[in-house]
Write an enzyme that holds these catalytic residues in place. Structure first.
Site, PDB file in Angstrom:
ATOM      1  N   ARG A 156     -13.567  11.169 -11.036  1.00 26.45           N
ATOM      2  CA  ARG A 156     -12.686  10.924  -9.894  1.00 26.45           C
ATOM      3  C   ARG A 156     -13.477  10.926  -8.584  1.00 26.45           C
ATOM      4  O   ARG A 156     -13.291  10.066  -7.743  1.00 26.45           O
ATOM      5  CB  ARG A 156     -11.580  11.976  -9.855  1.00 26.45           C
ATOM      6  N   GLU A 182      -0.337   2.018  -6.983  1.00 20.96           N
ATOM      7  CA  GLU A 182      -0.559   2.834  -8.177  1.00 20.96           C
ATOM      8  C   GLU A 182       0.030   2.096  -9.368  1.00 20.96           C
ATOM      9  O   GLU A 182       1.202   1.714  -9.336  1.00 20.96           O
ATOM     10  CB  GLU A 182       0.168   4.182  -8.066  1.00 20.96           C
ATOM     11  N   ASN A 212     -10.119   9.874  -1.070  1.00 25.05           N
ATOM     12  CA  ASN A 212      -8.818   9.463  -0.525  1.00 25.05           C
ATOM     13  C   ASN A 212      -8.321  10.412   0.564  1.00 25.05           C
ATOM     14  O   ASN A 212      -7.476  10.047   1.365  1.00 25.05           O
ATOM     15  CB  ASN A 212      -7.797   9.410  -1.664  1.00 25.05           C
ATOM     16  N   HIS A 248      -5.167   1.787  -7.338  1.00 25.10           N
ATOM     17  CA  HIS A 248      -5.243   3.043  -8.085  1.00 25.10           C
ATOM     18  C   HIS A 248      -4.551   2.944  -9.438  1.00 25.10           C
ATOM     19  O   HIS A 248      -3.658   2.124  -9.629  1.00 25.10           O
ATOM     20  CB  HIS A 248      -4.589   4.181  -7.289  1.00 25.10           C
ATOM     21  N   TYR A 304      -3.679  15.732 -10.671  1.00 24.84           N
ATOM     22  CA  TYR A 304      -2.953  16.656  -9.801  1.00 24.84           C
ATOM     23  C   TYR A 304      -2.846  18.067 -10.355  1.00 24.84           C
ATOM     24  O   TYR A 304      -2.228  18.930  -9.728  1.00 24.84           O
ATOM     25  CB  TYR A 304      -1.573  16.075  -9.453  1.00 24.84           C
ATOM     26  N   HIS A 345     -11.122   6.129  -6.523  1.00 22.21           N
ATOM     27  CA  HIS A 345     -11.316   7.162  -7.554  1.00 22.21           C
ATOM     28  C   HIS A 345     -12.089   6.515  -8.715  1.00 22.21           C
ATOM     29  O   HIS A 345     -11.658   5.504  -9.261  1.00 22.21           O
ATOM     30  CB  HIS A 345      -9.967   7.705  -8.024  1.00 22.21           C
TER      31      HIS A 345
HETATM   32 ZN   LIG Z   1      -6.428   7.145  -7.527  1.00 19.12          ZN
END
Ligand SMILES: [Zn+2]
Ligand SMILES: [Zn+2]
Lengths: 268, 268
Positions: free
Chosen positions: B65, B133, B72, B117, B243, B23
């Site tokens: 992104r 993450e 992804n 990420h 999201y 991203h």
């Molecule tokens: Zn990501």
């Protein structure tokens, strides 16, 4: 009373615009404006026409700062007088906004425009001339604490205008302000790439004093770069996401006091 | 010793890829990978080929992104077998990456891929199967604390592989994990627009228990919406910027314990 002599008399405020989404990924203003477009009860005041407005709807739709260029820097005299063909989206939009809420400097222009912004920096709530920055909030995120701060500030701003219009005289006061001094770039390697990060001791310390010898940057190989200026400064917009492309890690400011006269509405 | 019987013997790890910029606005991995491409000393290990790699260079360049679609989610069998013409950028890129590091399931494929990420959620450092993450960090921002966490985790991951390759046997262990259960959307009005924010009592409380009756959302008109599930859950990815477009305010997880066998390298 002799204090009467120092009262500044200003024209009545009739039309106020509130802008959100000048940058399309700053969510608090976008959500407030959309809410107020649906139901304006919260922003209605006696004797005041208040217009909520989305500055950059195409950028809002894509949740991006801008489409072609920064709308916030597009209101230049050259842009506003350029012919309509083949313009970048935000230049075209600046011309439309200038027609709707201006033209700049004319008697048709709105009296006040509030422009609602978010920052990723830990700046709290900051009035910058006509714009309002509230953070910290990541781009594309809506945080309830930031949303409610912005909402409360707009409530007080509109209450103030209503009282002013009703003839209330506001006493003189002294306000502490921060005046922007210098733009500080990230350290860079010979290719122009960033070679250091904002130091953890400076990160999130907006408005706090930075003294000679304080840590400022941390290089990727672990070296600390110190602030070497002789004067204490107050950094802000520290590590703002949108300013990487403007080669700005933070700005330095100095603290000043401004004295304001008493003000009231001019009699007709 | 009978414990020997429970040792899982796994093939040697020869080639490892470390991805950043899957991203394009998640800065920690991007900066680490660029640093390691310039100087790989930090990721060199005995008997291991480690390849640092930028997943989505065009998105990185625009600090967004993705260009056309989320890389992804682009590694589907349909995408990987589609003809090359007129593909969205990320589908084309997924095919290239599959050729370089796969093909998926083949004996030519790399042994391990780490995919770095960032999240805007207050999740700390989270291993999600092959991806890592680390947050909270706004999109487009590089925070030194998040950068250093990611760097430290990668150091330990590569050290682990080196020890494994050298024949060290790792003892059995039990790890606590969070298993994803349900995606929770924001409350919406009849037009599908978001009508509430993550409640301040839930914001930043990733991994903490959410019990029946706890505040979950705050509507724009000030009403609190409570969690009404019967089971305690552990929300995460709370208010992640990326999201909103996936209609996800957070995911619920449940806590579980997983038992792992001892492992060592299979003898040749
Ligand atoms: Zn990501
Ligand atoms: Zn802005």
């Amino acid at each position: 009373m002799s204090s009467r002599m120092n009262v500044s008399c200003l024209p009545e405020t009739k039309r106020v615009a509130v802008f959100g989404g000048t940058h399309g990924n700053e969510m608090s203003g976008i959500m407030l404006i959309n809410m107020w477009i649906q139901n304006a009860t919260e922003i209605k005041r006696n004797g005041l026409l208040t217009k909520p407005f989305i500055g950059n709807p195409r950028a809002v739709e894509k949740c991006t700062r801008y489409i072609d260029t920064d709308l916030n820097r597009a209101f230049t005299p050259e842009n506003l007088s350029s012919p309509d063909e083949g313009l970048p989206y935000e230049v075209q939009r600046a011309k439309e906004i200038n027609q709707m809420f201006g033209p700049k400097g004319s008697s048709d222009a709105y009296d006040v425009i509030f422009d609602l912004h978010n920052t990723t920096s830990n700046m709290g709530s900051t009035l910058i001339l006509e714009s309002l920055e509230v953070g910290p909030q990541p781009q594309g995120v809506l945080r309830s604490n930031v949303f409610e701060s912005m909402r409360t500030i707009m409530k007080h701003a509109l209450d103030f205008l209503e009282l002013f219009n009703s003839g209330v005289e506001f006493p003189p006061c002294t306000v502490e302000v921060f005046r922007v001094q210098e733009r500080m770039d990230y350290p860079r390697d010979i290719n122009g790439n960033i070679s250091a990060m904002v130091h953890p001791h400076l990160q999130d310390c907006d408005w706090e004093p930075l003294n000679r010898g304080d840590p400022m940057f941390l290089t990727f190989d672990g070296r600390t770069i110190l602030y070497e200026g002789t004067n204490t400064v107050y950094p802000t917009f520290i590590n703002e996401a949108a300013y990487y492309e403007k080669q700005q890690a933070f700005v330095t400011t100095c603290r000043e006091k401004l004295a304001a006269n008493a003000i009231r509405k001019a009699s007709k």
